[in-house]
Design a protein around this motif. Structure first.
Motif, mmCIF file in Angstrom:
data_model
loop_
_atom_site.group_PDB
_atom_site.id
_atom_site.type_symbol
_atom_site.label_atom_id
_atom_site.label_comp_id
_atom_site.label_asym_id
_atom_site.label_seq_id
_atom_site.Cartn_x
_atom_site.Cartn_y
_atom_site.Cartn_z
ATOM 1 N N ILE A 1 1.170 -1.326 0.008
ATOM 2 C CA ILE A 1 0.003 -0.033 -0.003
ATOM 3 C C ILE A 1 0.944 1.187 -0.106
ATOM 4 O O ILE A 1 1.893 1.497 0.819
ATOM 5 C CB ILE A 1 -1.056 -0.021 1.224
ATOM 6 C CG1 ILE A 1 -1.813 -1.216 1.130
ATOM 7 C CG2 ILE A 1 -1.664 1.209 1.326
ATOM 8 C CD1 ILE A 1 -2.813 -1.503 2.488
ATOM 9 N N GLN A 2 0.419 2.350 -0.819
ATOM 10 C CA GLN A 2 1.356 3.362 -1.130
ATOM 11 C C GLN A 2 0.753 4.514 -0.602
ATOM 12 O O GLN A 2 -0.632 4.539 -0.486
ATOM 13 C CB GLN A 2 1.800 3.387 -2.342
ATOM 14 C CG GLN A 2 2.548 2.609 -3.090
ATOM 15 C CD GLN A 2 3.968 2.420 -2.522
ATOM 16 O OE1 GLN A 2 4.591 3.151 -2.184
ATOM 17 N NE2 GLN A 2 4.297 0.984 -2.123
ATOM 18 N N VAL A 3 1.470 5.639 -0.254
ATOM 19 C CA VAL A 3 0.891 6.886 0.568
ATOM 20 C C VAL A 3 1.345 7.921 -0.642
ATOM 21 O O VAL A 3 2.578 8.122 -0.893
ATOM 22 C CB VAL A 3 1.007 7.083 1.819
ATOM 23 C CG1 VAL A 3 0.640 8.389 2.261
ATOM 24 C CG2 VAL A 3 0.451 5.927 2.771
ATOM 25 N N GLU A 4 0.510 8.773 -0.997
ATOM 26 C CA GLU A 4 0.850 9.544 -1.900
ATOM 27 C C GLU A 4 1.914 10.650 -1.180
ATOM 28 O O GLU A 4 1.784 11.113 -0.191
ATOM 29 C CB GLU A 4 -0.259 10.649 -2.311
ATOM 30 C CG GLU A 4 -0.125 11.659 -3.434
ATOM 31 C CD GLU A 4 -1.238 12.527 -3.992
ATOM 32 O OE1 GLU A 4 -0.806 13.294 -4.751
ATOM 33 O OE2 GLU A 4 -2.326 12.255 -3.412
ATOM 34 N N PRO B 1 -10.236 0.402 -3.279
ATOM 35 C CA PRO B 1 -10.034 -0.225 -4.521
ATOM 36 C C PRO B 1 -9.020 -0.124 -5.188
ATOM 37 O O PRO B 1 -8.401 -1.207 -5.754
ATOM 38 C CB PRO B 1 -11.348 0.300 -5.278
ATOM 39 C CG PRO B 1 -12.294 0.783 -4.370
ATOM 40 C CD PRO B 1 -11.562 1.198 -3.167
ATOM 41 N N ASP B 2 -8.328 0.842 -4.925
ATOM 42 C CA ASP B 2 -6.858 1.276 -5.440
ATOM 43 C C ASP B 2 -5.641 0.948 -5.119
ATOM 44 O O ASP B 2 -4.504 1.120 -5.219
ATOM 45 C CB ASP B 2 -6.719 2.600 -5.950
ATOM 46 C CG ASP B 2 -6.872 3.566 -4.723
ATOM 47 O OD1 ASP B 2 -7.308 3.175 -3.764
ATOM 48 O OD2 ASP B 2 -6.578 4.781 -5.101
ATOM 49 N N ASP B 3 -5.795 0.256 -3.720
ATOM 50 C CA ASP B 3 -4.797 -0.365 -2.853
ATOM 51 C C ASP B 3 -4.013 -1.333 -3.588
ATOM 52 O O ASP B 3 -4.660 -2.321 -4.214
ATOM 53 C CB ASP B 3 -5.151 -0.666 -1.333
ATOM 54 C CG ASP B 3 -5.458 0.563 -0.600
ATOM 55 O OD1 ASP B 3 -4.988 1.601 -0.761
ATOM 56 O OD2 ASP B 3 -6.477 0.238 0.346
ATOM 57 N N GLN B 4 -2.727 -1.715 -3.313
ATOM 58 C CA GLN B 4 -2.007 -2.553 -4.174
ATOM 59 C C GLN B 4 -1.898 -3.821 -3.120
ATOM 60 O O GLN B 4 -1.018 -3.965 -2.375
ATOM 61 C CB GLN B 4 -0.555 -2.004 -4.470
ATOM 62 C CG GLN B 4 -0.392 -0.967 -5.535
ATOM 63 C CD GLN B 4 0.981 -0.493 -5.882
ATOM 64 O OE1 GLN B 4 1.693 -1.378 -5.638
ATOM 65 N NE2 GLN B 4 1.213 0.645 -5.850
ATOM 66 N N VAL B 5 -2.953 -4.407 -3.025
ATOM 67 C CA VAL B 5 -3.296 -5.632 -2.191
ATOM 68 C C VAL B 5 -3.935 -6.664 -3.032
ATOM 69 O O VAL B 5 -4.777 -6.590 -3.521
ATOM 70 C CB VAL B 5 -4.122 -5.240 -0.929
ATOM 71 C CG1 VAL B 5 -4.319 -6.591 -0.085
ATOM 72 C CG2 VAL B 5 -3.566 -4.240 -0.180
ATOM 73 N N GLN B 6 -3.178 -7.940 -3.050
ATOM 74 C CA GLN B 6 -3.517 -9.077 -3.703
ATOM 75 C C GLN B 6 -3.714 -10.323 -2.774
ATOM 76 O O GLN B 6 -2.976 -10.569 -1.828
ATOM 77 C CB GLN B 6 -2.779 -9.441 -4.580
ATOM 78 C CG GLN B 6 -2.780 -8.405 -5.989
ATOM 79 C CD GLN B 6 -1.838 -8.728 -7.255
ATOM 80 O OE1 GLN B 6 -0.827 -9.404 -6.994
ATOM 81 N NE2 GLN B 6 -2.674 -8.551 -8.270
ATOM 82 N N VAL B 7 -4.802 -11.133 -3.129
ATOM 83 C CA VAL B 7 -4.844 -12.350 -2.386
ATOM 84 C C VAL B 7 -4.707 -13.589 -3.172
ATOM 85 O O VAL B 7 -4.915 -13.683 -4.363
ATOM 86 C CB VAL B 7 -6.285 -12.584 -1.833
ATOM 87 C CG1 VAL B 7 -6.512 -13.868 -1.129
ATOM 88 C CG2 VAL B 7 -6.670 -11.370 -0.863
#
Length: 299
Positions: free
Chosen positions: A100-103, A243-249
């Motif tokens: 997860i990135q933070v601008e 929805p735009d978080d870089q998270v995958q299962v």
């Protein structure tokens, strides 16, 4: 003299706690989703020292200085960085890959320092479960099973929550028959094993794993069994992923412990050596005190 004795004793205690933290990391090398902890060592507050110094020709002056009187390993902070994935082939095993990135921020090993000097930790994603008391808890251990009620549960029997914050029950919405072979996509949504369509509940909403985003994972409190809880009053620190978080299962995988065994052994040996060094200092002080009491005092 006694000041140095206390300083060496504090050093021994801090290295013992550091050794305990490293030993716990090594013991959990094979625990899925385990996050290593690191003992944080801080110095005691500085003491103001006053020294009377004799001057040639008589008289004296007062000199001031500052001295630290020891160190303290006051807490063990978990390192919430991604662990390696291990393929199991079990369709009820799941692993989260989170970046997860933070601008405006660039994270390195899960944290960064802002231009203003503020330390910011990278948000992390967790599975959400209910413990035995019905309270929400967070975990990265995705080794799940299905109980006799068709509920998706952890190895300890804790219910896995869905997007509606209710326990996930693997049943066919049309026939209410138990489902096997359910697949999960990269966002955690459950898919029908035959039709491949997303599973829906009675209200027509999609069924999926509730993946929680924790803004500052270091505010989580470990409870054992791979579970974390949030402190009272900090509920705003946790929310469902965006929805735009870089998270995958990933289905059929588990996340391994993020412990480097080689580095852990090196750190453990270093802590043991530093413990022995402080021990020798105490022994030297003990001999000096013995000589002062038995020989100098006799004079």
């Amino acid at each position: 003299m006694l000041r140095g004795l206390y300083t060496a004793t504090a050093g021994m205690l801090s290295q013992q706690r550091r050794h305990d933290a490293i030993t716990n990391n090594i013991a959990n090398l094979n625990t899925p989703g385990f996050k290593q902890s690191q003992a944080v060592t801080r110095s005691f507050p500085e003491m103001l020292i006053r020294l009377l110094k004799e001057q040639p020709g008589g008289g004296s002056t007062v000199e001031w200085g500052r001295l630290h009187s020891g160190v303290l390993a006051e807490e063990a902070i978990a390192i919430h960085i991604q662990g390696d994935l291990r393929e199991t082939g079990n369709p009820l095993d799941f692993a989260i890959v989170s970046d997860i990135q933070v601008e405006g921020l660039v994270f390195n090993n899960g944290k960064t320092i802002t231009p203003e000097g503020e330390r910011v930790f990278q948000p992390q994603a967790f599975f959400t479960v209910l413990n035995a008391d019905g309270e929400e808890r967070y975990t990265r251990n995705g080794q799940f099973t299905v109980n006799e009620l068709g509920q998706l549960v952890t190895a300890e029997g804790f219910q896995v929550l869905g997007l509606d914050r209710q326990p996930i029950v693997l049943v066919d919405p049309a026939t209410q028959e138990p489902l096997s072979g359910v697949t999960v996509d990269k966002r955690g949504f459950l898919m029908h094993p035959v039709t491949g369509e997303p599973l829906t509940d009675a209200a027509g909403n999609s069924v999926g794993l509730l993946i929680s985003r924790v803004e500052n994972p270091n505010r989580l409190i470990p409870e054992g069994l791979g579970l974390y809880r949030i402190a009272p009053g900090e509920e705003a620190n946790v929310a469902p992923i965006n929805p735009d978080d870089q998270v995958q299962v990933f289905q059929g995988f588990v996340e391994g412990a993020n412990v480097d065994p080689v580095q852990s052994v090196v750190d453990m040996m270093t802590a043991a050596r530093l413990y022995e060094a402080n021990q020798k200092v105490i022994q030297a002080y003990d001999r000096s005190l013995e000589k002062a009491a038995n020989e100098v005092g006799r004079v």
